[in-house]
Write a protein that holds these residues in place. Structure first.
Motif, short mmCIF file in Angstrom:
data_model
loop_
_atom_site.label_atom_id
_atom_site.label_comp_id
_atom_site.label_asym_id
_atom_site.label_seq_id
_atom_site.Cartn_x
_atom_site.Cartn_y
_atom_site.Cartn_z
N ARG A 1 0.82 -1.20 0.00
CA ARG A 1 0.00 0.00 0.00
C ARG A 1 0.85 1.25 0.00
O ARG A 1 0.59 2.21 -0.71
CB ARG A 1 -0.92 0.03 1.24
CG ARG A 1 -1.90 -1.12 1.34
CD ARG A 1 -2.92 -1.12 0.22
NE ARG A 1 -3.65 0.12 0.07
CZ ARG A 1 -4.76 0.44 0.73
NH1 ARG A 1 -5.27 -0.41 1.59
NH2 ARG A 1 -5.37 1.59 0.54
N PHE A 2 1.92 1.20 0.81
CA PHE A 2 2.70 2.40 1.00
C PHE A 2 4.03 2.02 1.62
O PHE A 2 4.06 1.40 2.68
CB PHE A 2 1.92 3.34 1.92
CG PHE A 2 2.49 4.72 1.99
CD1 PHE A 2 2.48 5.54 0.87
CD2 PHE A 2 3.02 5.21 3.17
CE1 PHE A 2 3.00 6.82 0.92
CE2 PHE A 2 3.55 6.49 3.24
CZ PHE A 2 3.52 7.29 2.11
N TYR B 1 -2.37 -1.99 9.17
CA TYR B 1 -1.41 -0.88 9.17
C TYR B 1 -0.93 -0.50 10.56
O TYR B 1 -0.31 0.55 10.74
CB TYR B 1 -2.02 0.36 8.52
CG TYR B 1 -2.57 0.12 7.15
CD1 TYR B 1 -1.96 -0.79 6.29
CD2 TYR B 1 -3.68 0.82 6.70
CE1 TYR B 1 -2.48 -1.01 5.02
CE2 TYR B 1 -4.20 0.60 5.43
CZ TYR B 1 -3.59 -0.32 4.60
OH TYR B 1 -4.09 -0.54 3.36
N ARG C 1 8.93 14.30 6.76
CA ARG C 1 8.47 14.07 5.39
C ARG C 1 7.02 13.62 5.31
O ARG C 1 6.41 13.62 4.26
CB ARG C 1 9.39 13.06 4.68
CG ARG C 1 9.31 11.70 5.29
CD ARG C 1 10.44 10.78 4.92
NE ARG C 1 10.45 9.71 5.89
CZ ARG C 1 9.55 8.72 5.93
NH1 ARG C 1 8.60 8.65 5.05
NH2 ARG C 1 9.61 7.81 6.87
N CYS C 2 6.43 13.22 6.49
CA CYS C 2 5.04 12.76 6.48
C CYS C 2 4.06 13.92 6.42
O CYS C 2 2.87 13.72 6.22
CB CYS C 2 4.75 11.91 7.72
SG CYS C 2 4.48 12.86 9.23
N GLY C 3 4.56 15.15 6.62
CA GLY C 3 3.67 16.30 6.59
C GLY C 3 3.45 16.92 7.96
O GLY C 3 3.03 18.07 8.06
N ALA C 4 3.74 16.17 9.01
CA ALA C 4 3.60 16.70 10.37
C ALA C 4 4.97 17.19 10.86
O ALA C 4 5.93 17.27 10.08
CB ALA C 4 3.04 15.61 11.29
N ARG D 1 -2.70 15.49 9.98
CA ARG D 1 -1.58 16.34 9.56
C ARG D 1 -0.49 15.56 8.83
O ARG D 1 0.20 16.13 7.99
CB ARG D 1 -1.00 17.09 10.77
CG ARG D 1 -0.19 18.30 10.34
CD ARG D 1 -0.27 19.43 11.35
NE ARG D 1 -1.60 19.99 11.46
CZ ARG D 1 -2.04 20.67 12.53
NH1 ARG D 1 -1.25 20.85 13.56
NH2 ARG D 1 -3.27 21.16 12.56
N ASN D 2 -0.31 14.28 9.15
CA ASN D 2 0.70 13.55 8.37
C ASN D 2 0.07 12.93 7.14
O ASN D 2 -0.03 11.73 6.98
CB ASN D 2 1.49 12.52 9.18
CG ASN D 2 0.61 11.70 10.08
OD1 ASN D 2 -0.60 11.69 9.93
ND2 ASN D 2 1.21 10.99 10.99
N THR D 3 -0.32 13.83 6.25
CA THR D 3 -1.06 13.47 5.05
C THR D 3 -0.26 12.59 4.11
O THR D 3 -0.83 11.87 3.30
CB THR D 3 -1.43 14.74 4.26
OG1 THR D 3 -0.26 15.58 4.24
CG2 THR D 3 -2.56 15.48 4.93
N LEU D 4 1.06 12.65 4.21
CA LEU D 4 1.87 11.88 3.28
C LEU D 4 2.12 10.47 3.79
O LEU D 4 2.82 9.69 3.18
CB LEU D 4 3.20 12.59 3.02
CG LEU D 4 3.04 13.99 2.42
CD1 LEU D 4 4.39 14.59 2.10
CD2 LEU D 4 2.17 13.95 1.17
N LEU D 5 1.53 10.17 4.92
CA LEU D 5 1.71 8.84 5.46
C LEU D 5 0.79 7.87 4.75
O LEU D 5 -0.02 8.23 3.91
CB LEU D 5 1.42 8.88 6.97
CG LEU D 5 2.18 7.85 7.80
CD1 LEU D 5 3.68 8.06 7.69
CD2 LEU D 5 1.77 7.95 9.25
N SER D 6 0.93 6.62 5.11
CA SER D 6 0.15 5.52 4.51
C SER D 6 -1.32 5.88 4.30
O SER D 6 -1.94 6.51 5.14
CB SER D 6 0.22 4.34 5.47
OG SER D 6 -0.54 3.28 4.99
N PRO D 7 -1.86 5.48 3.15
CA PRO D 7 -3.30 5.66 2.91
C PRO D 7 -4.07 4.68 3.78
O PRO D 7 -4.66 3.74 3.31
CB PRO D 7 -3.44 5.31 1.44
CG PRO D 7 -2.33 4.34 1.18
CD PRO D 7 -1.21 4.74 2.08
N ARG D 8 -4.02 4.91 5.06
CA ARG D 8 -4.51 3.92 6.01
C ARG D 8 -6.03 3.90 6.06
O ARG D 8 -6.68 4.85 5.68
CB ARG D 8 -3.95 4.19 7.40
CG ARG D 8 -4.34 5.56 7.97
CD ARG D 8 -3.50 5.89 9.19
NE ARG D 8 -2.08 5.79 8.90
CZ ARG D 8 -1.32 4.76 9.21
NH1 ARG D 8 -1.81 3.73 9.83
NH2 ARG D 8 -0.05 4.77 8.91
#
Lengths: 394, 394
Positions: free
Chosen positions: A162-163, A237, A254-257, B349-356
């Motif tokens: 998935r990621f 997950y 890098r995750c956005g937070a 906020r950690n939008t770039l994290l896994s599409p969980r």
């Protein structure tokens, strides 16, 4: 071969075959006498069952003299004609191992990714070539499966990745592609989930029901055993430990937070804080630790700082999961060994909290191979679960 | 009463009695036809089993007309002659409820602690008096047990309260003392663990296997369901969510560490940030929220700030546990209802994290009574587990 007697239904028979095979796979050669005792079955039943496993080519039997009175007993030995291929797709390198039934690593190869080679087609081809080479060089006769560890979230039913942020993968059908390329079934799992599995079966967490496995390289992976069962979460997950916010001041992740645990204790954080270039991997981390030990102030400061932040994250995990043991892998293990008392002090900073069961902190007994060994266990899974379904073709 | 037939062993019979009693306790009155279908047993067996439960005084049967064709069916109804006493020992007040088999709250009383009355002997005496009053006023004939929720870590085997920081208790034999005083068995559990149980049985988490229940008052409690099972940890202390470090800058927490989640989102934090006095409880929180809505800048800022920090902690929990649903209780529910979009934004906020898998956020369906209802379930446990062992004395 003895006539199968004393086993009721086919289902019961399968359960007993499974129990015997799992015992010798996990604990190594075991006498029939011990199996008889452990399984609570009579000797003729055990004989029939081990006979069936032998005819399936999964075990051999040796006559051994056991104990003081010299009474001979049949020793049931996992047959290392049976192997699996285990793969660990890391950010910096791919590792491929041939692992025998019983868990012995028979062959092990690594190859670095070159930067930019994380493209899934490249990775599939690299892995496939390494597997082909490994199997060609092998004298072992039966490959039972292929298991792969990846640093990302994997969908259980089809192995879709998935990621995997550190590979830059989103919704990649890695497992399907590799399986087609190899013309073999492939099972894929998250590296930290496989790491905790391996440490539980053969490593630092044997015998424990509640285990946290935390392993850092570029990112941090978390794998958990909760009441003896793997923590997966609703969609598979769970265990994303790297993105707990530990500092409101940042830095940006890098995750956005901001201020995620990963921004404080990742491998590259340690390297950069010590004035080194990012991307050097475990060897570069080892160099910083050696420099710190030799008295280089900047390296020492970096190690101490990362050790403190390691403790902050471990403390949260201990408070949330109340594990018996926390197993540390990757650069977390390196920092732990270099600055044990500093990590412990940070973990125990909330001294006024509950007099909780002390969680033991340990480095991974399988070193950086925990995910690889876990991938082997993943590949052994179907045969261990259903020995009679072992492929008879060689 | 019909002769018991069609049930093999005594153990199987007990399992079926249990299944029927649990069904009517959880879902309310149920026809024999539905029970027959659900349990996969034939009608005469169901008749025998419900007959036995009736003779044990645990259910009654009513003849009801069910479905369009007017065919009468026996309706199996939990008998509310059977009650338990549920107690929630909070920091500000004690709540005592009489709860009938089937889960209905029949009577409910609360009494404030006075400051300084957290002394365990005082609390035991207050609780006991409230229970005596409640039972004296009751027309119900059989008290099946007493269950208590406390805001602390409780040892499973004997109910010893290992640590309840907000009551100032360390290693207090509260359960033993209350049991002696009442001359009845008492079961005690952690309030958040009981809260998640109640929300799972009768609240916002029905049908979900992976659930996080987070409830704030002075401190924050966390109760988790993982793969359908309560998360306890190795020693029963899991779920301590309040002491994850979320900010390296502080403030100092009473636990000895700094920047714990509790220091950012506890009830008193919101009150003080809004310029109110600490200690006002849920009513004071409601006043701040109303003031914020009415445009008072300091109150609005406090609510927004706490909402942001709520999201920080919830995000960590979602990343670690990957639950289907996060149930919010106490002042977390109040803040959630007041500033839903702000909390969600912070969680995501950690939008770039896994599409969980998206975790749904909800307030507790049982409001502040989740731990109380969970305490009732704890008290019903032995009878639901073994209906034939129900005390026959009235």
């Amino acid at each position: 071969m003895p006539t199968p007697t004393g086993v009721g239904t086919e289902e019961l028979r399968r359960a007993n075959l499974r129990a015997i095979l799992q015992t010798v796979h996990t604990h190594g050669p075991t006498t029939r006498a011990v199996l008889t005792k452990q399984l609570g079955l009579n000797r003729s039943t055990i004989g029939a069952l081990t006979g069936e496993l032998q005819s399936l080519g999964l075990v051999t039997e040796q006559t051994a003299v056991v104990g003081g009175r010299g009474r001979p007993s049949h020793l049931v030995v996992p047959s290392d004609d049976n192997v699996v291929v285990a793969v660990d797709v890391g950010v910096d390198r791919i590792a491929v191992a041939l692992v025998g039934l019983g868990g012995e690593v028979l062959d092990r190869r690594t190859r670095g990714h070159q930067r930019g080679e994380h493209d899934v087609a490249h990775v599939v081809e690299s892995v496939a070539q390494m597997i082909d080479e490994t199997l060609s060089a092998s004298r072992h006769t039966r490959c039972l499966g292929v298991g792969v560890a990846v640093p990302g979230a994997v969908r259980a039913d089809d192995g879709l990745v998935r990621f995997a942020p550190n590979l830059g993968w989103v919704e990649e059908p890695f497992t399907e592609l590799l399986s087609k390329r190899l013309n073999r079934p492939v099972s894929t799992g998250n590296d930290a989930n496989l790491g905790v599995l391996a440490e539980h079966i053969r490593g630092a967490a044997v015998g424990f029901s509640d285990v946290a496995y935390l392993s850092a390289s570029v990112g941090i992976g978390g794998g958990f055993l909760v009441g003896g069962r793997p923590l997966t979460g609703a969609s598979g997950y769970a265990g994303e430990v790297g993105h707990m916010q530990v500092d409101g001041a940042g830095p940006a992740c890098r995750c956005g937070a901001v201020g995620c645990w990963e921004t404080k204790v990742g491998e590259n954080v340690l390297l950069q804080r010590a004035g080194r270039l990012a991307g050097g991997g475990p060897e570069a981390v080892a160099e910083v630790i050696a420099a710190a030990r030799a008295g280089e102030p900047r390296a020492a400061e970096a190690v101490n700082d990362v050790a403190d932040w390691c403790g902050v994250g471990i403390r949260a995990i201990v408070n949330l999961f109340n594990p018996q043991v926390v197993v540390l892998g990757g650069s977390l293990a390196q920092v732990w060994r270099a600055a044990e008392s500093r990590v412990v002090e940070s973990v125990q900073r909330n001294t006024l909290l509950s007099p909780r069961g002390d969680a033991a902190l340990r480095s991974a007994a399988l070193g950086d191979d925990s995910p690889l060994i876990g991938a082997a266990e993943l590949a052994f899974g179907p045969v261990l679960d259903h020995p009679q379904a072992v492929p008879q073709a060689v």
